[in-house]
Design an enzyme around this catalytic site. Structure first.
Site, PDB file in Angstrom:
ATOM      1  N   LYS A 122       0.832  -1.215   0.000  1.00 35.48           N
ATOM      2  CA  LYS A 122       0.000   0.000   0.000  1.00 35.48           C
ATOM      3  C   LYS A 122       0.867   1.266   0.000  1.00 35.48           C
ATOM      4  O   LYS A 122       0.643   2.192  -0.778  1.00 35.48           O
ATOM      5  CB  LYS A 122      -0.936  -0.015   1.219  1.00 35.48           C
ATOM      6  N   THR A 123       1.871   1.293   0.884  1.00 42.46           N
ATOM      7  CA  THR A 123       2.760   2.455   0.947  1.00 42.46           C
ATOM      8  C   THR A 123       3.579   2.590  -0.334  1.00 42.46           C
ATOM      9  O   THR A 123       3.798   3.705  -0.828  1.00 42.46           O
ATOM     10  CB  THR A 123       3.705   2.335   2.158  1.00 42.46           C
ATOM     11  N   ASP A 136      -1.084   6.788   6.734  1.00 39.31           N
ATOM     12  CA  ASP A 136      -1.110   5.343   6.975  1.00 39.31           C
ATOM     13  C   ASP A 136      -1.987   5.050   8.192  1.00 39.31           C
ATOM     14  O   ASP A 136      -2.111   5.881   9.093  1.00 39.31           O
ATOM     15  CB  ASP A 136       0.317   4.839   7.213  1.00 39.31           C
ATOM     16  N   THR A 149      -5.357  -1.268   7.263  1.00 40.38           N
ATOM     17  CA  THR A 149      -5.477  -2.718   7.329  1.00 40.38           C
ATOM     18  C   THR A 149      -6.833  -3.132   7.882  1.00 40.38           C
ATOM     19  O   THR A 149      -7.153  -4.315   7.904  1.00 40.38           O
ATOM     20  CB  THR A 149      -4.368  -3.311   8.224  1.00 40.38           C
ATOM     21  N   ARG A 188       6.501  -8.309   1.757  1.00 41.51           N
ATOM     22  CA  ARG A 188       7.311  -7.920   2.911  1.00 41.51           C
ATOM     23  C   ARG A 188       7.904  -9.135   3.604  1.00 41.51           C
ATOM     24  O   ARG A 188       9.073  -9.150   3.983  1.00 41.51           O
ATOM     25  CB  ARG A 188       6.464  -7.108   3.898  1.00 41.51           C
TER      26      ARG A 188
END
Length: 337
Positions: free
Chosen positions: A64-65, A109, A158, A218
């Site tokens: 997302k980032t 975020d 999230t 990740r």
């Protein structure tokens, strides 16, 4: 070891930042989202207008980032980064918004953790580009309206269910859900990361890491770095055997489950006969936080077919019994027939 025996290495700075894709062609997966963003950004550039506000949601570690950084790079905009918990007061948000320049991107975020009062101030800023500030208290209080430069808000969360409906509806550019990655996509990400880190890895080792990466980039990069460390210390090439040894040491099994994941499944099977059992009960039995179970462990366990979420609680599946080495109960066997 003598300090003189240490060899100079390339300075990567922050590794996670180094491994983050810098251009669209390097971003693997999420093809539908990328196509929609390409159209949105291209149209906005032709109109010479900032893109509309965007919201990305999904489990942690899916990119997302990274998407926010790529959008800023694509339109040549400056990006200011903050998070929901960091904006404690209305004044904090006002300070951030008034320091934006025309065309800037504001990335928030974990936006679901914004305070309600802050969220109320954000509505007119997103919708009409104005900031309403109340000065004073009581009968003498007055409102000052400040005009804000045109900006784009990109938010990530999230836990989209915790986002209020009025806030969610103001993301006029689109609300996009990031999905888990396929094993092939994860393998491509690992090969790219290995190239950046100057790590030699064979095809079978790459696939082994990909299978255990929980379908998450990740996690894949984390496992690659730990396998690289293990191979380096043992002076061995990064092949499938070394990868298996490293991941066994990390207690990551062939499905990508950690010791905490296996403990959760084992407790549900042994203590609660496979469920249904409530989230609070699981958290108490495993000594784990509810948010950790619901936001980190549970999404992958459900995606992997090891756990089911029902109105009465969480239930383990036949696959979880097989994976954990327990006999499958008769009632579950009857469902499979």
């Amino acid at each position: 070891m003598s300090r003189n025996t240490l060899q100079p290495v390339q300075d990567f700075g922050f590794l996670d930042q180094t491994l983050r894709p810098a251009i669209w062609d390097e971003y693997v997966g999420q093809e539908t989202i990328k196509k929609n963003l390409y159209i949105l950004l291209s149209a906005a550039k032709e109109r010479n207008h900032p893109p509309e506000h965007l919201l990305f949601y999904g489990p942690p570690g899916l990119g997302k980032t990274t998407l926010a950084h790529l959008i800023a790079h694509e339109i040549g905009a400056q990006m200011k980064i903050t998070s929901g918990p960091a904006i404690e007061k209305v004044g904090d948000l006002a300070s951030i918004l008034t320091n934006l320049s025309s065309g800037d991107i504001l990335f928030i975020d974990e936006i679901h953790r914004l305070h309600k009062a802050v969220e109320e101030v954000l509505y007119p800023a997103m919708e009409s580009g104005t900031l309403d500030i109340i000065i004073g208290k009581g009968p003498s209080a007055r409102t000052i309206q400040l005009e804000l430069p045109a900006f784009t808000l990109i938010a990530a969360t999230t836990r989209i269910a915790l986002l209020s409906s009025p806030l969610r509806s103001r993301f006029s550019g689109g609300v996009f859900r990031l999905s888990f990655y396929s094993t092939e996509e994860i393998a491509r990400i690992i090969l790219r990361s290995a190239s950046i880190l100057s790590v030699q890895i064979d095809e079978y080792a790459c696939k082994e890491i990909a299978k255990r990466s929980r379908s998450t980039p990740r996690t894949a990069n984390y496992l690659l770095k730990r396998c690289r460390d293990y191979a380096q210390i043992n002076k061995k090439p990064l092949d499938q055997r070394i990868v298996s040894e490293a991941l066994e040491l990390l207690e990551v099994d062939h499905l990508g489950l950690t010791n905490a994941d296996r403990q959760l499944l084992s407790i549900v099977i042994q203590k609660f006969n496979g469920g249904p059992v409530g989230l609070g009960t699981i958290a108490a039995a495993t000594s784990e936080e509810r948010d950790t179970i619901e936001g980190v462990q549970e999404p992958y366990l459900i995606q992997a077919g090891l756990l089911e979420r029902t109105p009465r609680g969480r239930v383990t599946t036949a696959l979880s019994y097989q994976h954990m080495g327990y006999p499958i109960p008769q009632n579950i066997q009857n469902k499979l027939l």
